[in-house]
Design an enzyme around this catalytic site. Structure first.
Site, PDB file in Angstrom:
ATOM      1  N   HIS A  14       1.009  -1.139   0.119  1.00 25.39           N
ATOM      2  CA  HIS A  14       0.019  -0.119  -0.137  1.00 25.39           C
ATOM      3  C   HIS A  14       0.816   1.150  -0.132  1.00 25.39           C
ATOM      4  O   HIS A  14       1.638   1.600   0.882  1.00 25.39           O
ATOM      5  CB  HIS A  14      -0.878  -0.030   1.217  1.00 25.39           C
ATOM      6  CG  HIS A  14      -1.937   1.352   1.377  1.00 25.39           C
ATOM      7  ND1 HIS A  14      -3.217   0.814   1.649  1.00 25.39           N
ATOM      8  CD2 HIS A  14      -1.664   2.536   1.217  1.00 25.39           C
ATOM      9  CE1 HIS A  14      -3.782   2.201   1.514  1.00 25.39           C
ATOM     10  NE2 HIS A  14      -2.941   3.097   1.305  1.00 25.39           N
ATOM     11  N   HIS A  16       1.472   5.643  -1.731  1.00 30.71           N
ATOM     12  CA  HIS A  16       0.976   6.770  -2.450  1.00 30.71           C
ATOM     13  C   HIS A  16       2.348   7.303  -3.147  1.00 30.71           C
ATOM     14  O   HIS A  16       3.101   7.653  -2.560  1.00 30.71           O
ATOM     15  CB  HIS A  16       0.407   7.894  -1.628  1.00 30.71           C
ATOM     16  CG  HIS A  16      -0.824   7.178  -0.998  1.00 30.71           C
ATOM     17  ND1 HIS A  16      -1.971   7.223  -1.523  1.00 30.71           N
ATOM     18  CD2 HIS A  16      -1.119   6.415   0.015  1.00 30.71           C
ATOM     19  CE1 HIS A  16      -3.083   6.733  -0.687  1.00 30.71           C
ATOM     20  NE2 HIS A  16      -2.603   6.240   0.301  1.00 30.71           N
ATOM     21  N   LEU A  17       2.348   6.906  -4.559  1.00 31.08           N
ATOM     22  CA  LEU A  17       3.683   7.435  -5.103  1.00 31.08           C
ATOM     23  C   LEU A  17       3.364   8.826  -5.840  1.00 31.08           C
ATOM     24  O   LEU A  17       4.456   9.577  -6.170  1.00 31.08           O
ATOM     25  CB  LEU A  17       4.017   6.314  -6.301  1.00 31.08           C
ATOM     26  CG  LEU A  17       4.225   5.354  -5.984  1.00 31.08           C
ATOM     27  CD1 LEU A  17       4.828   4.201  -6.999  1.00 31.08           C
ATOM     28  CD2 LEU A  17       5.663   5.045  -4.910  1.00 31.08           C
ATOM     29  N   ARG A  18       1.966   9.337  -5.796  1.00 33.03           N
ATOM     30  CA  ARG A  18       1.764  10.792  -6.244  1.00 33.03           C
ATOM     31  C   ARG A  18       2.210  10.708  -7.587  1.00 33.03           C
ATOM     32  O   ARG A  18       2.320   9.692  -8.506  1.00 33.03           O
ATOM     33  CB  ARG A  18       2.671  11.808  -5.192  1.00 33.03           C
ATOM     34  CG  ARG A  18       2.464  11.630  -3.842  1.00 33.03           C
ATOM     35  CD  ARG A  18       1.043  11.769  -3.453  1.00 33.03           C
ATOM     36  NE  ARG A  18       0.492  12.188  -2.043  1.00 33.03           N
ATOM     37  CZ  ARG A  18      -0.275  11.624  -1.148  1.00 33.03           C
ATOM     38  NH1 ARG A  18      -1.056  10.928  -2.057  1.00 33.03           N
ATOM     39  NH2 ARG A  18      -0.130  11.840   0.004  1.00 33.03           N
ATOM     40  N   ASN A  42      -5.529   7.438  -5.876  1.00 39.17           N
ATOM     41  CA  ASN A  42      -5.882   8.516  -5.396  1.00 39.17           C
ATOM     42  C   ASN A  42      -5.308   9.626  -5.815  1.00 39.17           C
ATOM     43  O   ASN A  42      -4.839  10.599  -4.901  1.00 39.17           O
ATOM     44  CB  ASN A  42      -6.250   8.642  -3.780  1.00 39.17           C
ATOM     45  CG  ASN A  42      -5.113   8.629  -3.088  1.00 39.17           C
ATOM     46  OD1 ASN A  42      -4.225   8.061  -3.322  1.00 39.17           O
ATOM     47  ND2 ASN A  42      -5.117   9.101  -1.926  1.00 39.17           N
ATOM     48  N   LYS A 101      -9.474  -0.109  -5.451  1.00 42.62           N
ATOM     49  CA  LYS A 101      -9.398   0.615  -4.340  1.00 42.62           C
ATOM     50  C   LYS A 101     -10.726   1.004  -3.755  1.00 42.62           C
ATOM     51  O   LYS A 101     -11.170   2.172  -4.586  1.00 42.62           O
ATOM     52  CB  LYS A 101      -8.236   1.461  -4.017  1.00 42.62           C
ATOM     53  CG  LYS A 101      -8.120   2.237  -2.840  1.00 42.62           C
ATOM     54  CD  LYS A 101      -7.673   1.518  -1.670  1.00 42.62           C
ATOM     55  CE  LYS A 101      -7.729   1.963  -0.265  1.00 42.62           C
ATOM     56  NZ  LYS A 101      -6.743   2.991  -0.171  1.00 42.62           N
ATOM     57  N   HIS A 138     -10.519   1.286   2.145  1.00 43.79           N
ATOM     58  CA  HIS A 138     -10.259   2.148   3.292  1.00 43.79           C
ATOM     59  C   HIS A 138     -11.382   2.000   3.979  1.00 43.79           C
ATOM     60  O   HIS A 138     -12.329   2.358   3.629  1.00 43.79           O
ATOM     61  CB  HIS A 138     -10.053   3.535   2.629  1.00 43.79           C
ATOM     62  CG  HIS A 138      -9.665   4.580   3.551  1.00 43.79           C
ATOM     63  ND1 HIS A 138      -8.689   5.190   3.689  1.00 43.79           N
ATOM     64  CD2 HIS A 138     -10.689   5.150   4.811  1.00 43.79           C
ATOM     65  CE1 HIS A 138      -8.456   6.020   4.824  1.00 43.79           C
ATOM     66  NE2 HIS A 138      -9.766   6.049   5.356  1.00 43.79           N
ATOM     67  N   HIS A 176      -4.497  -0.525   6.119  1.00 38.03           N
ATOM     68  CA  HIS A 176      -4.069   0.178   7.100  1.00 38.03           C
ATOM     69  C   HIS A 176      -4.847  -0.038   8.499  1.00 38.03           C
ATOM     70  O   HIS A 176      -5.199   0.997   8.878  1.00 38.03           O
ATOM     71  CB  HIS A 176      -3.709   1.491   6.848  1.00 38.03           C
ATOM     72  CG  HIS A 176      -4.717   2.343   5.991  1.00 38.03           C
ATOM     73  ND1 HIS A 176      -6.136   2.140   6.341  1.00 38.03           N
ATOM     74  CD2 HIS A 176      -4.608   2.936   4.758  1.00 38.03           C
ATOM     75  CE1 HIS A 176      -6.789   2.837   5.275  1.00 38.03           C
ATOM     76  NE2 HIS A 176      -5.836   3.284   4.408  1.00 38.03           N
ATOM     77  N   ASP A 248       1.518   2.651   3.672  1.00 39.64           N
ATOM     78  CA  ASP A 248       0.881   3.839   3.528  1.00 39.64           C
ATOM     79  C   ASP A 248       1.655   5.015   3.539  1.00 39.64           C
ATOM     80  O   ASP A 248       0.925   6.075   3.734  1.00 39.64           O
ATOM     81  CB  ASP A 248      -0.476   3.954   4.540  1.00 39.64           C
ATOM     82  CG  ASP A 248      -1.548   4.924   4.162  1.00 39.64           C
ATOM     83  OD1 ASP A 248      -1.577   5.137   2.868  1.00 39.64           O
ATOM     84  OD2 ASP A 248      -2.454   5.198   4.998  1.00 39.64           O
ATOM     85  N   HIS A 252       3.095  14.493   1.981  1.00 44.88           N
ATOM     86  CA  HIS A 252       2.547  16.003   1.781  1.00 44.88           C
ATOM     87  C   HIS A 252       3.647  16.854   2.049  1.00 44.88           C
ATOM     88  O   HIS A 252       4.333  16.577   3.090  1.00 44.88           O
ATOM     89  CB  HIS A 252       1.491  16.043   2.784  1.00 44.88           C
ATOM     90  CG  HIS A 252       0.049  15.253   2.471  1.00 44.88           C
ATOM     91  ND1 HIS A 252      -0.711  15.582   1.416  1.00 44.88           N
ATOM     92  CD2 HIS A 252      -0.129  14.185   2.926  1.00 44.88           C
ATOM     93  CE1 HIS A 252      -1.603  14.730   1.391  1.00 44.88           C
ATOM     94  NE2 HIS A 252      -1.584  13.676   2.037  1.00 44.88           N
ATOM     95  N   ALA A 264      -3.466  14.749   5.933  1.00 46.38           N
ATOM     96  CA  ALA A 264      -3.479  13.381   6.494  1.00 46.38           C
ATOM     97  C   ALA A 264      -2.601  12.687   5.601  1.00 46.38           C
ATOM     98  O   ALA A 264      -2.770  12.341   4.500  1.00 46.38           O
ATOM     99  CB  ALA A 264      -4.785  12.565   6.474  1.00 46.38           C
TER     100      ALA A 264
HETATM  101  O1  DOR Z   1      -3.317   9.472   5.692  1.00 47.78           O
HETATM  102  C1  DOR Z   1      -3.580   9.141   4.634  1.00 47.78           C
HETATM  103  N1  DOR Z   1      -3.053   9.856   3.622  1.00 47.78           N
HETATM  104  N2  DOR Z   1      -4.488   8.153   4.662  1.00 47.78           N
HETATM  105  C2  DOR Z   1      -5.263   7.917   3.349  1.00 47.78           C
HETATM  106  O2  DOR Z   1      -5.867   6.923   3.083  1.00 47.78           O
HETATM  107  C3  DOR Z   1      -4.576   8.563   2.112  1.00 47.78           C
HETATM  108  C4  DOR Z   1      -3.376   9.148   2.284  1.00 47.78           C
HETATM  109  C5  DOR Z   1      -2.970  10.163   1.260  1.00 47.78           C
HETATM  110  O3  DOR Z   1      -3.437   9.776   0.024  1.00 47.78           O
HETATM  111  O4  DOR Z   1      -2.449  11.115   1.562  1.00 47.78           O
HETATM  112 ZN    ZN Z   2      -3.243   5.015   1.681  1.00 43.77          ZN
END
Ligand code: DOR
Ligand code: ZN
Length: 351
Positions: A14, A16-18, A42, A101, A138, A176, A248, A252, A264
């Site tokens: 899991h 997030h590579l952005r 996402n 997802k 999620h 998660h 996860d 940011h 988050a």
């Molecule tokens: O803390 C999180 N950040 N939880 C998520 O489910 C998404 C993720 C994000 O994409 O920043």
């Molecule tokens: Zn996530």
């Protein structure tokens, strides 16, 4: 004597590579350490079609450092009104799409295209169950009347349980997990597994809000109580096959995390493995580390563990480690787990 353990190269189930400069800045942390990475869809425009997944996969490949040993991003599609069963099946059969997802709308970053009720997607789940496509969830209620620390349990009871009863053969991952309710749910369902993050295993909600709110520990689902953390630790260090590492990792920029509305997400691709190793070492369970990081998830998703190995050593001296990364335009991201990382070295095994 330094403590040493050798494990198959781990997988991150899991991440997030952005995109854009953030992808460029973070991809190496994942690709140089992990073999498979289940890539979350996402983005600001959700990845909901096979064509979008192909395009995103190309961007990831282009950004991946050439010296990455054996890295394979596994693409997922976003469960939204844009998702079509025919396209999903096509993408899965072509080997491009590996999973779907589901986000509850409003639960987290870029989740506004998510669902308000899982069973609205029953037609998609029928296709997924028949084809063997895993559903990644999620699991967090967005009902404001429910206490935020009870939202995982509420979602599991009121949403996911119904889906699992209606689609008993569908492979489902509770992503998660953050509570004992998550552990109980997984243990009660044969086709359900769970990813567990380094931060939910190593921090509790007091760490997040005491002595003051600590935005670097803010993520969704929120880190829960110490007793929940203890149960997560006992569960994963036991080697139980339904539980596997999903970092996860969710970068940011600090300016967004420390802004008016703290974003988050915790960036732990860099040191997540060290954080997990430290937990297994503290619990005297290093013999089960490989199950959690490199074997259970692979078996759950139908792969064999990596042939290459990593050697993890807990050093007696503290090593200096970076605490931040910078993107090309100068955005900073905090690296979670620097404290744990200062005690470990990790190298590819030469065998
Ligand atoms: O803390 C999180 N950040 N939880 C998520 O489910 C998404 C993720 C994000 O994409 O920043
Ligand atoms: Zn996530």
């Amino acid at each position: 004597m330094a403590l040493t353990i050798t494990i198959p190269r781990p997988d991150d189930w899991h991440v997030h590579l952005r995109e854009g400069e953030m992808l460029d800045a973070v991809i190496g942390y994942t690709s140089l350490r992990f073999r498979y990475a289940m890539v979350m869809p996402n983005l600001s425009t959700p990845i909901a079609t096979t064509d979008q997944a192909i395009t995103y996969r190309k961007l990831i490949d282009q950004a991946t450092p050439a010296e990455s040993p054996d890295f394979h991003p596994l693409m997922t599609l976003y469960c939204s009104s844009q998702l079509e069963a025919i396209d999903l099946l096509h993408g899965y059969k072509e080997g491009i799409v590996k999973a779907v997802k589901y986000y509850p709308a409003g639960a987290t970053t870029n989740s506004k295209s998510g669902g308000s009720s899982m069973m609205d997607f029953a037609h998609i789940f029928t296709t997924m169950q028949d084809a063997g496509i895993p559903l990644l969830v999620h699991a967090e209620s967005t009902n404001p009347a429910i206490d935020i620390y009870d939202r995982e349990a509420a979602f599991l009871e009121h949403e996911l349980d119904i889906v699992c009863n209606n689609f008993p053969e569908m492979k489902v991952t509770v992503e998660h997990i953050s509570t004992s309710a998550g552990v109980d749910f997984v243990n009660a369902h044969e086709t359900v597994g769970a990813s567990v993050t380094p931060h939910h295993l190593s921090r509790n909600r007091s760490d997040m809000i005491s002595p003051a709110f600590h935005a670097d520990l803010f993520c969704k689902p929120v880190i829960n109580s110490e007793s929940d953390r203890r149960i997560l630790v006992q569960t994963v260090t036991s080697g139980s096959p339904s539980f596997f590492l999903g970092t996860d990792s969710a970068p940011h920029p600090t300016k967004a995390k420390y802004g008016k509305e703290a974003k988050a997400g915790i960036f732990n691709a860099a040191y997540g493995l060290e954080v997990v190793a430290e937990i297994f070492a503290t619990e005297n369970k290093l013999e089960n580390l490989a199950a959690f990081t490199s074997e259970n998830g692979a078996a759950f998703y139908g792969y064999t563990p990596a042939e290459e190995h990593l050697v993890l050593t807990r050093e007696q001296v503290e090593i200096e480690v970076a605490t931040h990364l910078s993107t090309e335009s100068g955005n900073e991201v905090v690296l979670f787990g620097a404290e744990e990382a200062s005690h470990w070295t990790i190298q590819a095994s030469i065998d």
